[in-house]
Design an enzyme around this catalytic site. Structure first.
Site, PDB file in Angstrom:
ATOM      1  N   VAL A   1     -65.737  24.153  66.469  1.00  0.00           N
ATOM      2  CA  VAL A   1     -66.817  24.962  65.902  1.00  0.00           C
ATOM      3  C   VAL A   1     -67.181  26.068  66.891  1.00  0.00           C
ATOM      4  CG1 VAL A   1     -69.131  24.948  64.920  1.00  0.00           C
ATOM      5  CG2 VAL A   1     -67.664  22.935  64.699  1.00  0.00           C
TER       6      VAL A   1
ATOM      7  N   ASP B   1     -68.771  10.012  56.684  1.00  0.00           N
ATOM      8  CA  ASP B   1     -68.743  10.050  58.157  1.00  0.00           C
ATOM      9  C   ASP B   1     -70.140  10.326  58.703  1.00  0.00           C
ATOM     10  OD1 ASP B   1     -67.559   9.804  60.618  1.00  0.00           O
ATOM     11  OD2 ASP B   1     -66.858  11.859  60.718  1.00  0.00           O
TER      12      ASP B   1
END
Length: 658
Positions: free
Chosen positions: A4, A113
């Protein structure tokens, strides 16, 4: 699964988060199609507690998402700093987490998740988690990767974090809304206790622990936790999915009930003005002033950062100049609603929400001079009070914030206290120039004017940030590179080299070395193994150096020699070698040989012109072998080797006597 980056949307001039999937996840051509489908589903999921997805695309074959940038920390960062939270804070965060997951469940989407790394917390400037805004990220991303892995391998792939994985995902490979409920329960357990319920050396051990064991009550690790919190964790983490709440919405209801029981639920919002129905008032028979009770508007004192997107700012109270609101000629009006009143008499007045309008009775002017003096004195007194009050409100109660940067913590706290302010320590930060435990920043900045008793936040320096180079030797290069980049270092692959012990593609060495301290962003050169070298080094120990040199040169190896005295080895005999026999070497590699100089040499004395037998006895006493020629009982006329010649012990000396 991804890296990211912080990025800038140049068209809309805003900061965004750019998530680029790793190449290892996108080798399957069908992955791009699945990833695009999941991205469209996530983009349709709109909720204040869900990290928004703005765009999706492909760059150099790697799919990416453009997402909302949340100015805050992950829940993992907070737990790493504080270890565990109190029940009120934990339930506050879980409340907003579940609101996001419940919105996904209503849309038919399972997160799969849920973990602290995917929970982003934006704390208020004043600090504290009770007023923080929580957002959940990465909806559906695990499913996109897992589906691609199933297509590529034919099934059996599990994309989950083992510390939070539900039992049915391990044993059956199935996931639904109750899978997210289980993971949320584990996150609550970790927030309360500072650890996950199961740990182990191998991920598979941790995964099967969820199948074989019940999650313990948090109070067994942290005594004093309320029983209702234990019950909440137990309900969410049942091994049987049918025994859990059916989705995040049901669990959210239970969490809110526990918060209310613990007294941490938010206070109810007072009713807004104007909620009362319009009422008919009694007729009036003479001119009068209609007085209505005014309900003050509700004020939303929360700062703009804490209001969720789409939440309107509540009405603020209307202010009027000193002396109050002046009604228009012929009537009175009070805020909070609208009212219409009769004129002289016999009419009907209507009021809505507490406002009124009517015709006041005008009093006759005061004719008494004493009364005029009293009114003038009162007016002056009121003016003085207003002036003094205005000075106090505008200037007198404010104090200038002193300059605190670069001061030590003790000196800064003393300066703040003397100035009449309270001190708060914020999270420290690293700085290359400001010494550790000195002030690197302050909020508000120096020169600001605050009321006495206000709080000034100090940010202390943690000193220069240094990162310890991790031990990545023996790891696959891709894994080692990720480990280094996760620590904020730049991994650069150097020239590969052969290695007899480490397989091809795995790390042989790093520079700077393991455990060395470096700055964030520093470059670490990684040397990767090319596998075993093609030439097997033979053993040449015990051979004459000339023979050894010829054998190694025939294999394309370069011989380096080092001499050493050894009374037990013959001269020019090879004592040792490096690398040893059986090791691999590439063409042109150096082979170091240690060669014996033999015993220390003896320097021959002069024995010419001495009796032959006397000279022979002297030389034999030195460990030499002596041979006499012609007449051994005569005088030495020649010696071979000559005098002052160094010879090996036990060397032969010839004496010619006549």
């Amino acid at each position: 699964m991804a890296t990211v980056y912080t990025a800038t949307d140049e068209r809309l001039e805003r900061t965004v988060a750019l998530k680029i999937i790793h190449p290892s996840q996108s080798r399957d051509p069908r992955f791009l199609e699945r990833f695009t489908d999941e991205a469209k589903t996530i983009a349709r999921l709109t909720h204040p507690n869900v990290v928004a997805v703005y765009d999706q695309g492909v760059y150099r074959g790697l799919p990416y998402l453009v997402m909302e940038y949340v100015r805050g920390r992950t829940l993992r960062d907070i737990l790493a700093q504080r270890r565990r939270l109190d029940p009120g804070e934990a339930l506050t965060i879980l409340d907003q987490m579940l609101a996001a997951v419940a919105a996904a469940h209503r849309a038919g989407l399972v997160h799969r998740d849920v973990k602290p790394e995917n929970v982003l917390v934006a704390e208020p400037p004043s600090g504290g988690l009770m007023d923080a805004v929580v957002k959940v990220a990465d909806f559906g991303l695990a499913r996109a990767v897992e589906a691609s892995a199933e297509d590529e391998s034919g099934g059996g792939q599990l994309m989950a974090t083992v510390a939070y994985v539900a039992p049915e995902l391990v044993s059956e490979g199935k996931a639904d809304t109750r899978t997210d409920v289980y993971a949320s329960g584990i996150v609550l357990f970790e927030m309360l206790t500072g650890r996950v319920p199961y740990d182990g050396d191998q991920p598979i051990e941790i995964a099967w622990a969820h199948v074989d064991n019940d999650v313990p009550a948090p109070s067994t690790l942290v005594p004093g936790l309320p029983p209702s919190v234990d019950a909440l964790v137990r309900s969410a983490t049942r091994r049987d999915p049918a025994a859990r709440p059916t989705d995040a919405g049901r669990l959210l209801t239970a969490v809110q009930a526990v918060r209310e029981e613990l007294g941490s639920a938010p206070a109810a919002v007072p009713p807004r003005p104007g909620d009362a129905a319009t009422a008919q008032l009694r007729p009036v028979s003479e001119p009068t002033q209609v007085v209505a009770r005014v309900q003050p508007p509700v004020v939303d004192d929360r700062p703009p950062w804490s209001r969720l997107p789409g939440q309107p700012e509540r009405a603020r109270p209307q202010t009027y100049p000193a002396g109050g609101y002046q009604p228009p000629a012929g009537g009175t009006y009070s805020s909070g609603g609208t009212a219409y009143g009769s004129t002289a008499s016999g009419g009907t007045a209507y009021a809505s929400g507490g406002g009124a309008y009517g015709t006041p009775r005008r009093p006759a002017p005061a004719e008494n001079p004493r009364l005029r003096v009293a009114l003038l004195a009162g007016g002056l007194a009121v003016l003085l009070v207003v002036l003094l009050g205005g000075w106090w409100l505008g200037f007198g109660r404010y104090t200038t914030v002193p300059t605190l940067t670069n001061l030590s913590q003790a000196d800064a706290q003393s300066a703040i206290t003397q100035a009449g302010f309270e001190v708060r320590l914020g999270d420290g930060r690293y700085d290359e120039t400001v010494p550790k435990d000195s002030v690197v920043a302050q909020d508000p900045p120096s020169g600001s004017r605050l009321t006495k008793g206000s709080t000034v936040t100090l940010i202390l320096s943690l000193g220069p940030e240094r990162i310890v180079v991790p031990d990545v030797v023996g790891k696959d290069f891709a894994v080692a590179k990720l480990d280094l980049e996760n620590l904020g270092l730049t991994a650069e692959r150097g020239p590969d080299r052969f290695d007899n012990a480490i397989p091809e593609g795995f790390v042989v060495a790093v520079e700077p070395a393991v455990n060395a301290e470096v700055k964030p962003g520093d470059r670490v050169t990684v040397t990767v193994s090319k596998g075993r070298a093609p030439i097997t080094v033979p053993s040449v120990i015990g051979k004459n150096v000339n023979e050894a040199r010829a054998q190694l040169a025939a294999l394309g190896l370069n011989v380096l020699e080092e001499r050493k005295d050894d009374p037990n080895r013959a001269r020019d005999e090879v004592i040792s070698q490096d690398p040893p026999d059986g090791a691999g070497a590439e063409p042109g590699a150096d082979i170091r040989l240690t060669v014996s100089n033999g015993p220390p040499q003896v320097t021959l004395p002069r024995v010419v012109d001495r009796p032959c037998q006397e000279a022979k006895a002297q030389l034999e006493g030195m460990g030499l072998r002596v041979r006499t020629d012609v007449n051994p009982n005569a005088t030495v006329r020649f010696q071979n080797p000559a005098e002052n010649t160094p010879v090996d012990p036990n060397a032969e000396v010839v004496l010619t006597c006549f």
